[in-house]
Design a protein around this motif. Structure first.
Motif, PDB file in Angstrom:
ATOM      1  N   LEU A 719      43.307  25.339  48.973  1.00 46.85           N
ATOM      2  CA  LEU A 719      43.825  25.780  48.017  1.00 46.85           C
ATOM      3  C   LEU A 719      44.003  27.130  47.840  1.00 46.85           C
ATOM      4  N   ARG A 720      43.054  28.066  48.423  1.00 44.56           N
ATOM      5  CA  ARG A 720      43.208  29.495  48.557  1.00 44.56           C
ATOM      6  C   ARG A 720      44.220  29.859  49.223  1.00 44.56           C
ATOM      7  N   ARG A 721      44.404  29.239  50.614  1.00 46.00           N
ATOM      8  CA  ARG A 721      45.147  29.847  51.453  1.00 46.00           C
ATOM      9  C   ARG A 721      46.882  29.423  50.994  1.00 46.00           C
ATOM     10  N   LEU A 722      46.987  28.173  50.259  1.00 44.79           N
ATOM     11  CA  LEU A 722      48.132  27.858  49.535  1.00 44.79           C
ATOM     12  C   LEU A 722      48.754  28.794  48.216  1.00 44.79           C
ATOM     13  N   ASP A 723      47.447  29.241  47.732  1.00 41.84           N
ATOM     14  CA  ASP A 723      47.841  30.309  46.727  1.00 41.84           C
ATOM     15  C   ASP A 723      48.340  31.562  47.134  1.00 41.84           C
ATOM     16  N   THR A 724      47.894  31.666  48.376  1.00 41.96           N
ATOM     17  CA  THR A 724      48.007  33.370  48.773  1.00 41.96           C
ATOM     18  C   THR A 724      49.392  33.250  49.808  1.00 41.96           C
ATOM     19  N   SER A 725      49.871  32.096  50.004  1.00 35.86           N
ATOM     20  CA  SER A 725      50.859  31.656  51.231  1.00 35.86           C
ATOM     21  C   SER A 725      52.389  32.345  50.683  1.00 35.86           C
ATOM     22  N   GLY A 726      52.392  32.455  49.399  1.00 44.17           N
ATOM     23  CA  GLY A 726      53.587  33.020  48.762  1.00 44.17           C
ATOM     24  C   GLY A 726      54.730  31.897  48.591  1.00 44.17           C
ATOM     25  N   LEU A 727      54.364  30.606  48.964  1.00 41.16           N
ATOM     26  CA  LEU A 727      55.079  29.409  48.576  1.00 41.16           C
ATOM     27  C   LEU A 727      55.156  28.962  47.228  1.00 41.16           C
ATOM     28  N   VAL A 728      54.204  29.422  46.329  1.00 33.50           N
ATOM     29  CA  VAL A 728      54.045  29.178  44.999  1.00 33.50           C
ATOM     30  C   VAL A 728      53.789  30.471  44.286  1.00 33.50           C
ATOM     31  N   SER A 729      54.423  30.359  42.806  1.00 31.32           N
ATOM     32  CA  SER A 729      54.017  31.389  42.130  1.00 31.32           C
ATOM     33  C   SER A 729      52.787  31.800  41.646  1.00 31.32           C
ATOM     34  N   PRO A 730      52.120  33.034  41.538  1.00 34.68           N
ATOM     35  CA  PRO A 730      50.743  33.177  41.104  1.00 34.68           C
ATOM     36  C   PRO A 730      50.637  32.465  39.688  1.00 34.68           C
ATOM     37  N   GLY A 731      49.281  31.685  39.705  1.00 32.64           N
ATOM     38  CA  GLY A 731      48.935  31.296  38.599  1.00 32.64           C
ATOM     39  C   GLY A 731      49.327  29.846  38.469  1.00 32.64           C
ATOM     40  N   ASN A 732      49.641  29.056  39.853  1.00 28.63           N
ATOM     41  CA  ASN A 732      50.391  27.778  39.849  1.00 28.63           C
ATOM     42  C   ASN A 732      49.451  26.787  39.110  1.00 28.63           C
ATOM     43  N   ARG A 733      49.934  26.092  38.163  1.00 27.11           N
ATOM     44  CA  ARG A 733      49.096  24.867  37.447  1.00 27.11           C
ATOM     45  C   ARG A 733      48.331  24.047  38.349  1.00 27.11           C
ATOM     46  N   ASP A 734      49.277  23.429  39.331  1.00 30.19           N
ATOM     47  CA  ASP A 734      48.733  22.357  40.166  1.00 30.19           C
ATOM     48  C   ASP A 734      47.359  22.936  41.009  1.00 30.19           C
ATOM     49  N   ILE A 735      47.385  24.006  41.649  1.00 28.75           N
ATOM     50  CA  ILE A 735      46.600  24.588  42.080  1.00 28.75           C
ATOM     51  C   ILE A 735      45.235  24.863  41.220  1.00 28.75           C
ATOM     52  N   GLN A 736      45.382  25.460  40.060  1.00 27.85           N
ATOM     53  CA  GLN A 736      44.570  25.776  39.220  1.00 27.85           C
ATOM     54  C   GLN A 736      43.575  24.498  38.704  1.00 27.85           C
ATOM     55  N   ARG A 737      44.392  23.453  38.498  1.00 29.77           N
ATOM     56  CA  ARG A 737      43.897  22.317  37.824  1.00 29.77           C
ATOM     57  C   ARG A 737      42.772  21.794  39.128  1.00 29.77           C
ATOM     58  N   ARG A 738      43.445  21.860  40.332  1.00 35.72           N
ATOM     59  CA  ARG A 738      42.498  21.342  41.525  1.00 35.72           C
ATOM     60  C   ARG A 738      41.214  22.284  41.586  1.00 35.72           C
ATOM     61  N   GLN A 739      41.454  23.449  41.436  1.00 35.84           N
ATOM     62  CA  GLN A 739      40.211  24.562  41.499  1.00 35.84           C
ATOM     63  C   GLN A 739      39.356  24.252  40.311  1.00 35.84           C
ATOM     64  N   ALA A 740      39.705  23.737  39.393  1.00 35.21           N
ATOM     65  CA  ALA A 740      38.844  23.683  38.148  1.00 35.21           C
ATOM     66  C   ALA A 740      38.159  22.407  38.437  1.00 35.21           C
ATOM     67  N   ALA A 741      38.884  21.275  38.777  1.00 35.82           N
ATOM     68  CA  ALA A 741      38.053  20.175  39.188  1.00 35.82           C
ATOM     69  C   ALA A 741      36.782  20.314  40.166  1.00 35.82           C
ATOM     70  N   LEU A 742      37.068  21.172  41.295  1.00 42.96           N
ATOM     71  CA  LEU A 742      36.160  21.348  42.150  1.00 42.96           C
ATOM     72  C   LEU A 742      34.873  22.262  41.502  1.00 42.96           C
ATOM     73  N   ALA A 743      35.269  23.233  40.803  1.00 41.90           N
ATOM     74  CA  ALA A 743      34.259  23.942  40.119  1.00 41.90           C
ATOM     75  C   ALA A 743      33.439  23.014  39.182  1.00 41.90           C
ATOM     76  N   ASP A 744      34.127  22.158  38.462  1.00 39.81           N
ATOM     77  CA  ASP A 744      33.323  21.212  37.564  1.00 39.81           C
ATOM     78  C   ASP A 744      32.417  20.227  38.359  1.00 39.81           C
ATOM     79  N   ASP A 745      32.868  19.768  39.472  1.00 40.71           N
ATOM     80  CA  ASP A 745      32.318  18.922  40.577  1.00 40.71           C
ATOM     81  C   ASP A 745      31.125  19.406  41.015  1.00 40.71           C
ATOM     82  N   ALA A 746      31.243  20.840  41.200  1.00 37.58           N
ATOM     83  CA  ALA A 746      30.142  21.666  41.885  1.00 37.58           C
ATOM     84  C   ALA A 746      28.927  21.813  40.776  1.00 37.58           C
ATOM     85  N   ARG A 747      29.372  22.005  39.586  1.00 38.47           N
ATOM     86  CA  ARG A 747      28.384  22.263  38.496  1.00 38.47           C
ATOM     87  C   ARG A 747      27.646  21.013  38.218  1.00 38.47           C
TER      88      ARG A 747
END
Length: 747
Positions: A719-747
């Motif tokens: 997800l980090r590589r996709l976010d910094t690839s320039g293919l999506v705009s900063p703060g892309n909702r699809d990426i943020q939602r997946r990152q949040a799900a991963l954080a919740d799962d880790a907690r």
């Protein structure tokens, strides 16, 4: 011209009109009517004391053709026939043994067709005999050209009336099986266009002919325009190009005649500008008018002509190639005039889809039906006759028009079979007689009885031929096929076999009759029918039924497979197969060479999508057909058969790799709950080129697969590589939602 010659010309004109206007003389009764009219023309010469000083080449050519065709028709010793035509005689004797009949040995493969051919050629010879006698005078040649021109004009006007009224029946009485592009006396539009070309140039020659009133010449100009429009309206490429070639011949001949005349007279030189130039301008304007009125579509067809037609299995070019097999089988004597149609199905693989009564090339047909030696003889005679006719180029405008009309037919004969019908052959014969005539002389008193007997015998022979055309002895294969529909009697079947010993359908009808009676000879008769037509779907279907009854399942499936493959409308045979065999067996029986879209639609219509998918998968696995893979993928996804969808998607990616294909395969793997395969499949997503949305979707699917595999660190990195690839705009909702799900799962 005396009174007798005028009556003879009138009879020839009636014969030409009947030959053309009675459906081109395709029916036997129409041929008989033309033969009777020709007999009337011959009878006008009985009291004449004049005969030919030398035998005209046209008459010798037609008489030679008729004589050789008669020899082909006559019964001959079996040993002699077997020696010169072993294949034809072998098939005839095998058929006689299978049907338990006694068939006479002949050189012809179709006795009825050869007998009709003899009468056809005798009719032309009779018209040529009268035309050559009348054509000795300029006035006689004029009236012969008038007869041909009026016949063509009548055909053009009748066609125009039918088109204006939107009539589907010829004369409101005769309904063709398939409505042609334009409905006229000659139902084949190629023949109709060729007749229009002949008429246009004949009228052009009459228009330039000066020994007429201005009003009559104006009528010929109108007739030439009408016939030219008919040619263009027929959409026949061969006729249009033939008309152009004939026009060059006519105009070139007229120009050469004028130049020749200028050298002899000062007055002729003055007429070059006072007459010739205005006529040329009028002809050019008429041609432009004809092109504007009817040439648009046919010119588009000529422009769109491609080499694809040369390779099409149902084209005339494929028929020409297949005809060589018949020449190899009977090189010395041919299959007999009229024998092409019944003999051709054995050697042409596409006969199950397209029927050829003629090879649509007069030169190929001559070699096939008459053999190589006689074709060379007739060809040399025809060439010499043409050279002799060209020598008469300076006979005036009538000769120019006749030579142009003959040129149209010579060109068209390379691509069609128009002169196989009296509707075109008889007018052309009359035109040929105007440039190949021979001088006449008085007959010695001692020879008059012999000449009278010869002419009377000729007339009686042709009259007897007209009577034979109305008898069963000259039935065509098509007529017999109509009688064999349903449940014909044994006598009807045997009569058809006697007339057409190499025709497959009578043997097929006999096999079906014997099968109903459980006769042991049914298989033998059916095998012979299949030898005569190896690709006929009905015969293979009947063989399949017999084999099912005899419990030979493997052989039955093979026969039904051929029946489906060669059927133009395979619905009924497919329904029969579905009722007799299992799904796996049916899927294996349907040929992968069939049209994928139409075949699947048929199976879908019959409610057997499962068999359709099994068949498509077999095609994909064996032939790697991209269209089949596309269709299988879409259908399998619709039917939620993801295993087949995966197979189709993988085959598509092998044939045409692309990001879109990779995404389709990844979606199928996701539905199959195989995230590990998704990760491997999309490993190269970073190197993808093309659409940005495809690359983004690929990244997200790969990241989701890692999440499903509980590979959290790899998923975060993805997800980090996709976010910094320039293919999506900063703060892309699809990426943020997946990152949040991963954080919740880790907690």
């Amino acid at each position: 011209m005396n009174r007798t010659d005028r009556i003879a010309v009138a009879c020839c004109g009636v014969a030409a009109a009947l030959a053309t206007l009675l459906v081109g003389s395709a029916p036997r009764w129409a041929q008989a009517a033309v033969a009777v009219a020709t007999v009337g023309a011959i009878l006008t010469t009985l009291r004449s004391r004049r005969t030919f000083e030398r035998r005209p080449l046209l008459l010798l050519l037609l008489a030679g053709m008729a004589t050789w065709t008669l020899i082909q028709w006559l019964p001959l010793p079996a040993g002699l026939v077997a020696a010169v035509t072993p294949v034809t005689e072998g098939l005839r004797q095998d058929g006689a043994e299978a049907a338990d009949l006694a068939l006479r040995s002949r050189l012809s493969a179709d006795p009825a067709g050869s007998l009709r051919g003899v009468i056809f050629l005798l009719t032309l010879a009779g018209a040529a005999f009268v035309g050559l006698r009348v054509g000795i005078s300029e006035r006689g040649r004029y009236f012969l050209c008038v007869g041909v021109a009026l016949t063509a004009i009548a055909a053009a006007l009748i066609t125009g009336v039918h088109e204006l009224l939107g009539v589907d029946q010829l004369y409101g009485l005769y309904e063709p099986r398939q409505r042609p592009v334009i409905l006229g006396p000659l139902l084949n539009t190629n023949h109709l266009g060729c007749l229009g070309g002949v008429g246009a140039l004949t009228c052009l020659g009459l228009f330039v002919y000066r020994k007429q009133s201005s009003l009559v010449r104006g009528g010929w100009a109108f007739g030439s325009l009408a016939c030219a429009i008919l040619t263009f309206a027929s959409l026949s490429r061969g006729a249009v190009i033939g008309l152009a070639a004939g026009l060059l011949v006519t105009l070139g001949t007229v120009f050469a005649q004028r130049v020749q005349g200028q050298r002899r007279s000062r007055r002729r030189r003055d007429e070059l500008f006072s007459s010739t130039v205005p006529i040329a301008v009028m002809i050019l304007c008429g041609l432009v008018t004809a092109v504007n009125l009817g040439a648009g579509t046919v010119m588009q067809q000529i422009e769109n002509t491609s080499l694809h037609e040369l390779d099409a299995t149902t084209s005339k070019y494929a028929a020409w190639r297949s005809s060589t097999a018949l020449v190899v089988d009977a090189p010395w004597t041919g299959v007999g005039r009229g024998g092409f149609e019944t003999a051709f199905t054995r050697v042409h693989a596409a006969s199950g889809f397209a029927t050829f009564s003629h090879p649509e090339n007069e030169f190929v047909q001559a070699v096939t039906e008459w053999g190589v030696p006689m074709t060379l003889v007739f060809g040399l005679m025809a060439a010499w006759m043409l050279i002799r006719g060209l020598r008469r180029w300076n006979d005036g405008p009538l000769a120019a028009g006749a030579l142009g009309g003959i040129s149209v037919v010579l060109f068209q004969s390379n691509f069609d079979f128009g002169i196989e019908l009296l509707g075109l052959a008889l007018p052309v014969t009359l035109l040929a007689s105007t440039v190949t005539y021979a001088p006449l002389r008085e007959v010695a008193p001692t020879r008059r009885p012999g000449v009278l007997a010869y002419r009377l015998a000729f007339a009686c022979t042709l009259l007897a031929g007209a009577a034979l055309l109305l008898a069963d002895l000259t039935r065509s294969p098509g007529e017999d096929h109509q009688r064999l529909i349903g449940r014909p009697s044994r006598a009807t079947i045997e009569g058809a076999i006697t007339r057409h010993p190499l025709d497959y359908l009578p043997y097929g009808a006999l096999a079906e009759r014997l099968a109903r009676e459980n006769h042991p000879r049914a298989v033998l008769v059916l095998n012979h029918a299949l030898r005569l037509h190896p690709t006929h779907p009905g015969l293979h279907r009947l063989a399949g039924r017999l084999l099912v009854r005899m419990r030979f399942g493997v052989q039955a499936r093979a026969e039904y497979a051929l029946a489906i493959r060669y059927s133009q409308d395979p619905r009924s045979v497919t329904e029969e197969v579905l009722a007799r065999f299992s799904a796996d067996e049916v899927a294996a029986m349907i040929s992968p060479d069939l049209n994928t879209q139409r075949t699947f639609q048929l199976l879908e219509m019959l409610g057997r999508v499962d068999i359709g998918m099994m068949w498509l998968r077999r095609i994909v696995e064996t032939t790697h057909n991209l269209r089949a893979a596309d269709l299988l993928y879409s259908v399998a996804m619709r039917e939620k058969n993801y295993a087949m969808a995966e197979a189709a998607a993988r085959d598509r990616c092998r044939q045409l790799p692309s990001p879109a294909c990779e995404l389709d395969l990844a979606r199928v793997l996701g539905l199959l709950e195989q995230p590990g395969k998704i990760v491997d499949q999309l490993a190269d997503v970073e190197q993808w080129t093309g659409r940005v949305d495809h690359k983004v979707a690929g990244w997200l699917m790969r990241c989701d697969a890692m999440i499903a595999l509980a590979r959290r660190d790899e998923a975060k990195e993805c997800l980090r590589r996709l976010d910094t690839s320039g293919l999506v705009s900063p703060g892309n909702r699809d990426i943020q939602r997946r990152q949040a799900a991963l954080a919740d799962d880790a907690r």
